[in-house]
Design a protein around this motif. Structure first.
Motif, mmCIF file in Angstrom:
data_model
loop_
_atom_site.group_PDB
_atom_site.id
_atom_site.type_symbol
_atom_site.label_atom_id
_atom_site.label_comp_id
_atom_site.label_asym_id
_atom_site.label_seq_id
_atom_site.Cartn_x
_atom_site.Cartn_y
_atom_site.Cartn_z
ATOM 1 N N UNK A 147 0.990 -1.213 -0.218
ATOM 2 C CA UNK A 147 -0.105 0.035 0.014
ATOM 3 C C UNK A 147 0.901 1.155 0.028
ATOM 4 N N UNK A 148 0.357 2.013 -1.172
ATOM 5 C CA UNK A 148 1.244 3.538 -0.825
ATOM 6 C C UNK A 148 0.125 4.617 -1.141
ATOM 7 N N UNK A 149 0.051 5.514 0.037
ATOM 8 C CA UNK A 149 -0.663 6.511 -0.086
ATOM 9 C C UNK A 149 -0.243 7.647 -1.018
ATOM 10 N N UNK A 150 -1.174 8.173 -1.787
ATOM 11 C CA UNK A 150 -1.009 9.273 -2.536
ATOM 12 C C UNK A 150 -1.594 10.670 -2.223
ATOM 13 N N UNK A 151 -1.033 11.641 -1.982
ATOM 14 C CA UNK A 151 -1.988 12.952 -1.775
ATOM 15 C C UNK A 151 -1.790 13.835 -2.754
ATOM 16 N N UNK A 152 -2.720 14.607 -2.911
ATOM 17 C CA UNK A 152 -2.951 15.752 -3.844
ATOM 18 C C UNK A 152 -1.619 16.496 -3.925
ATOM 19 N N UNK A 153 -1.131 17.003 -4.990
ATOM 20 C CA UNK A 153 0.106 17.940 -5.180
ATOM 21 C C UNK A 153 -0.247 19.194 -5.509
ATOM 22 N N UNK A 154 -0.333 20.260 -4.449
ATOM 23 C CA UNK A 154 -0.777 21.373 -4.415
ATOM 24 C C UNK A 154 0.347 22.188 -5.191
ATOM 25 N N UNK A 155 0.876 22.338 -6.522
ATOM 26 C CA UNK A 155 2.152 22.675 -6.752
ATOM 27 C C UNK A 155 2.023 23.669 -7.693
ATOM 28 N N UNK A 156 2.911 24.496 -8.447
ATOM 29 C CA UNK A 156 2.781 25.434 -9.259
ATOM 30 C C UNK A 156 1.799 25.182 -10.505
ATOM 31 N N UNK A 157 1.662 24.016 -11.132
ATOM 32 C CA UNK A 157 0.831 23.504 -12.090
ATOM 33 C C UNK A 157 -0.532 23.613 -11.498
ATOM 34 N N UNK A 158 -0.749 23.273 -10.442
ATOM 35 C CA UNK A 158 -2.146 23.132 -9.838
ATOM 36 C C UNK A 158 -2.689 24.590 -9.631
ATOM 37 N N UNK A 159 -1.827 25.550 -9.349
ATOM 38 C CA UNK A 159 -2.179 26.945 -8.913
ATOM 39 C C UNK A 159 -2.394 27.630 -10.349
ATOM 40 N N UNK A 164 -6.023 30.131 -14.259
ATOM 41 C CA UNK A 164 -6.736 30.171 -15.710
ATOM 42 C C UNK A 164 -8.042 29.723 -15.603
ATOM 43 N N UNK A 165 -8.578 29.006 -14.775
ATOM 44 C CA UNK A 165 -9.895 28.610 -14.968
ATOM 45 C C UNK A 165 -10.830 29.842 -14.327
ATOM 46 N N UNK A 166 -10.217 30.250 -13.326
ATOM 47 C CA UNK A 166 -10.995 31.609 -12.457
ATOM 48 C C UNK A 166 -11.041 32.755 -13.755
ATOM 49 N N UNK A 171 -14.009 36.068 -17.805
ATOM 50 C CA UNK A 171 -14.084 36.265 -18.953
ATOM 51 C C UNK A 171 -15.485 36.083 -19.813
ATOM 52 N N UNK A 172 -15.963 34.908 -19.597
ATOM 53 C CA UNK A 172 -16.838 34.204 -20.410
ATOM 54 C C UNK A 172 -17.978 33.881 -19.039
ATOM 55 N N UNK A 173 -18.906 34.908 -18.786
ATOM 56 C CA UNK A 173 -19.584 34.241 -17.590
ATOM 57 C C UNK A 173 -20.712 33.405 -17.939
ATOM 58 N N UNK A 174 -20.946 33.243 -19.212
ATOM 59 C CA UNK A 174 -22.073 32.477 -19.701
ATOM 60 C C UNK A 174 -21.759 30.974 -19.551
#
Length: 178
Positions: A147-159, A164-166, A171-174
């Protein structure tokens, strides 16, 4: 960048080779007949014995013994592993992976057919701890896996993805959900 668990499966086979990688997702209705071998309609009002994804992976690994192959079972705890795996539960053990340890399947093709899982077939089982059904994974299955536990990586790619999503939503409220 690929998630860690995906990088691990490619690391085991040494390349991004989809021919040596098989993935399946367990779910409550999956059965031995689906995963290992079972009878299926043949299209002419009859039945034929059909190998499932597990025996397909075994055959591929046995045909290419010098090359690693990987079978990924997504959400292994969502099905009933003991029922789905049947005698394969014994055959995936480290000390049982040789022709000398081969067993007869529940649905053999011939009276003397015996199957074993080759050493070059690696099994990866994933499960979501938030699912809470982890406690239900039976001990016989637990002792056959590391068993190996993997946690989310909140790194620069995620940020960057979040920013970009925000920005797109601003820009596109619709595109926002109502």
């Amino acid at each position: 960048m690929l998630p860690l668990w995906r990088r691990r499966r490619y690391a085991l086979i040494g390349a991004r080779d989809h021919q040596r990688l098989t993935a399946v997702q367990f779910q409550p209705t999956l059965s031995y007949e689906d995963f290992v071998r079972g009878w299926r309609p043949d299209g002419s009002k009859g039945l034929q014995l059909v190998d499932g994804v597990f025996l397909d992976a075994v055959a591929a690994a046995r045909a290419d013994p010098q090359t690693p192959h990987v079978l990924v079972v997504e959400e292994i705890n969502r099905g009933n592993p003991a029922q789905i795996l049947g005698e394969m539960l014994t055959l995936i053990e480290d000390g049982k992976r040789s022709p000398a340890e081969a067993l007869r399947l529940a649905y053999p093709r011939t009276i003397d057919e015996r199957v074993y899982v080759p050493e070059n077939l690696y099994l990866i089982g994933t499960m979501n701890l938030a699912d809470r059904s982890l406690a239900l994974v039976d001990l016989a299955l637990r002792r056959r896996f590391s068993f190996v536990s993997l946690s989310p990586q909140f790194n620069e790619t995620w940020k960057r993805w979040l920013v970009e999503r925000a920005r797109r939503r601003t820009l596109c409220p619709q595109s926002r959900r109502k």
